[in-house]
Design an enzyme around this catalytic site. Structure first.
Site, PDB file in Angstrom:
ATOM      1  N   LYS A  86      -2.732  -1.741   5.564  1.00  0.00           N
ATOM      2  CA  LYS A  86      -3.303  -1.097   4.375  1.00  0.00           C
ATOM      3  C   LYS A  86      -2.407   0.063   3.935  1.00  0.00           C
ATOM      4  CE  LYS A  86      -7.694   1.064   2.889  1.00  0.00           C
ATOM      5  NZ  LYS A  86      -9.079   1.385   3.310  1.00  0.00           N
ATOM      6  N   SER A 161     -12.859  -0.445   0.407  1.00  0.00           N
ATOM      7  CA  SER A 161     -11.593  -0.196  -0.216  1.00  0.00           C
ATOM      8  C   SER A 161     -10.446  -1.064   0.316  1.00  0.00           C
ATOM      9  CB  SER A 161     -11.221   1.270  -0.034  1.00  0.00           C
ATOM     10  OG  SER A 161     -11.068   1.591   1.337  1.00  0.00           O
ATOM     11  N   SER A 185     -15.427   0.191   4.463  1.00  0.00           N
ATOM     12  CA  SER A 185     -14.262  -0.403   3.805  1.00  0.00           C
ATOM     13  C   SER A 185     -13.573  -1.538   4.547  1.00  0.00           C
ATOM     14  CB  SER A 185     -13.229   0.673   3.509  1.00  0.00           C
ATOM     15  OG  SER A 185     -13.624   1.363   2.371  1.00  0.00           O
TER      16      SER A 185
END
Ligand code: GLN
Length: 487
Positions: A86, A161, A185
């Site tokens: 990420k 997210s 997330s």
């Protein structure tokens, strides 16, 4: 001898790292072919916008070096595993943006401990994955790199997210991926994309090299297609780290060798979650079905009241915005990242850099956080929320000493369409209704697929266990993935 084409073809069926390893052992494939396979997939699925940067040549170089190690019998336990990270995790010599304009051009000076430990075991890092700016969002629509598409229905969000990390695994662009979970997330996008996602116990994995959102909530989690791969990655990353004084010193069990589940379990489900008005009927149905099946199989399943449910989301949003407003104060255009070209003095440099560099949602959170920390409101909001956090944590931990697991839906709805919640921040925050309890309490939680709704969209089932009970959590999740009547 196997040709390159044959080597790539064998990979089409790879759904687990075990299969990759077997193929490597039989010499049907090598790491270079594995990386090439994923690079091809990334290229054909580029429109999903999961990757913001692909480390093609360095991944191939790493692969060649690991192939040599394998030949010499010196490879680490993750040789052949290809990992996406990420865009909030630092990887030395590579750009990290947290999907924000404010970090434009920022290059990591060091590597996050979690990534370093994977590399030491010969995992290959293939690229950087799109996400909501600084991890703030539930749809991956708040990204300077543009939204990520759900591979199952491209008109829908992948969740957030860590949307890019979820889609990268969903669409077979890497073997596993790393995400971060502050309030859901990892679990929520895992549910929306039909993959497995874990949020470990707070402090289980070092946060060194993770760009902070809310430091007392942030965790690094794992996306995978099966439980064993997930367990293997977590056990490799977890453990104490001198660079993060909040990391736990507790020994890390070998989760991937402890997946066998054979005892009757005590399972609680929360009345207010399964009977919530916000819950999509099919999710309710599927959750109740699995609970029924568990009772039929001899487990003790009990409904428990959770009167604090209404307070969990406000508590989470008061405390995380407060922490975020403090954490994000370091981004000011002075030392690194974006700096406005429109400044006329020092003060306007700060103001314009931050106004132009942060997106709308991040600015909203900074303002909310600054408000709840302001002298006149500190006690009414921040102190109060800290107290409520304690109550939620105590309730959850207490319940998890009486029961082995809490089972609940991961999300109130399945993946929604782009734009559906864009003009209503509260509707977006409500997406986190069921995931924030574990975050506020610090306990581990995993989301596993639990069938699909009428539209064919994946439903997630969430399981919580007490702090540091990841081994028990994985074993139960493994049992459920195999026994789940809805899959
Ligand atoms: N959707 C939640 C938020 O926006 C969770 C984010 C996260 O876990 N990073 O805060």
């Amino acid at each position: 001898m196997t040709t390159k084409k044959q080597k790539n073809n064998t990979l089409e069926k790879f759904l687990s790292f075990d299969e990759i390893k077997k193929s490597l052992e039989k010499k049907e494939t090598d790491c270079k072919a594995i990386v090439t396979y994923y690079l091809n997939n990334i290229e054909t699925k580029a429109h999903l916008n999961a990757f913001v940067e692909v480390y093609g040549s360095s991944a191939l170089e790493q692969a060649a070096a690991i192939d040599e190690k394998i030949a010499a019998g010196k490879a680490g336990k993750l040789a052949g595993m290809v990992v996406g990270i990420k865009d909030v995790l630092c990887y030395q010599g590579h750009t990290a943006n947290a999907s924000s304009k404010i970090l434009e051009g920022f290059e990591s000076q060091f590597t996050a401990t979690a990534i370093q430990r994977l590399i030491e075991q010969d995992a290959i890092i293939i690229g950087r994955l799109n996400c909501d700016e600084f991890g703030m969002g539930s749809s991956n629509e708040n990204s300077v790199h543009g939204p990520v598409k759900n591979a199952l229905d491209e008109s829908r969000v992948p969740g957030g997210s860590s949307g890019g990390s979820a889609v990268a695994v969903q669409a077979n662009l890497c073997t596993v991926s790393l995400g971060t979970d502050t309030g859901g997330s990892v679990r929520q996008p895992a549910a929306f994309t039909g993959v497995i996602g874990i949020k470990p116990t707070y402090s289980r994995v070092s946060r060194y090299g993770l760009i902070a959102y809310a430091s007392s909530f942030d965790t690094i989690g794992v996306f995978s297609k099966n439980i064993k791969d997930n367990a293997l990655v977590l056990e490799t990353m977890a453990g104490s780290d001198d660079y993060d004084s909040t990391s736990s010193r507790k020994a890390v069990p070998e989760y991937s060798n402890l997946l066998h589940f054979n005892k009757p379990a005590k399972i609680a489900y929360l009345k207010e979650t399964v009977h919530s008005d916000a819950l999509q009927p099919e999710i309710k149905e599927h959750t109740l079905q699995i609970l029924k099946k568990l009772a039929e199989e001899g487990h003790q399943v009990e409904e428990v009241a959770f009167p604090l449910l209404d307070y969990v989301l406000p508590t989470y949003y008061i405390l995380t915005t407060a922490e975020a407003s403090s954490n994000l104060s370091r981004f000011d255009g002075v030392k690194y990242g974006y700096r406005t070209p429109n400044a006329h003095n020092l003060e306007s440099m700060y103001k314009l850099t931050r106004s132009e560099g942060f997106g709308e949602e991040v600015k909203r959170r900074i303002m909310l956080g600054t408000f709840v920390l302001s002298a006149s409101y500190y006690d009414a909001y921040f102190t109060k929320a800290q107290k409520v956090r304690r109550l939620i944590k105590e309730f959850t931990e207490d319940l998890l000493t009486k029961f082995d697991y809490i089972v609940l839906p991961t999300t109130p709805s399945t993946a929604f369409k782009f734009g559906e919640h864009s003009n209503d921040p509260v509707a977006m925050y409500l997406e986190d209704l069921f995931t924030v309890q574990a975050s506020v309490s610090g306990v581990p939680a995993v989301s596993i697929p639990n069938g699909t709704d009428k539209k064919g969209l994946p439903i997630g089932l969430q399981i919580m266990a007490n702090s540091f009970k990841e081994a028990e959590l994985y074993a139960f999740a493994n049992y459920l993935t195999e026994a789940a009547p809805n899959n």
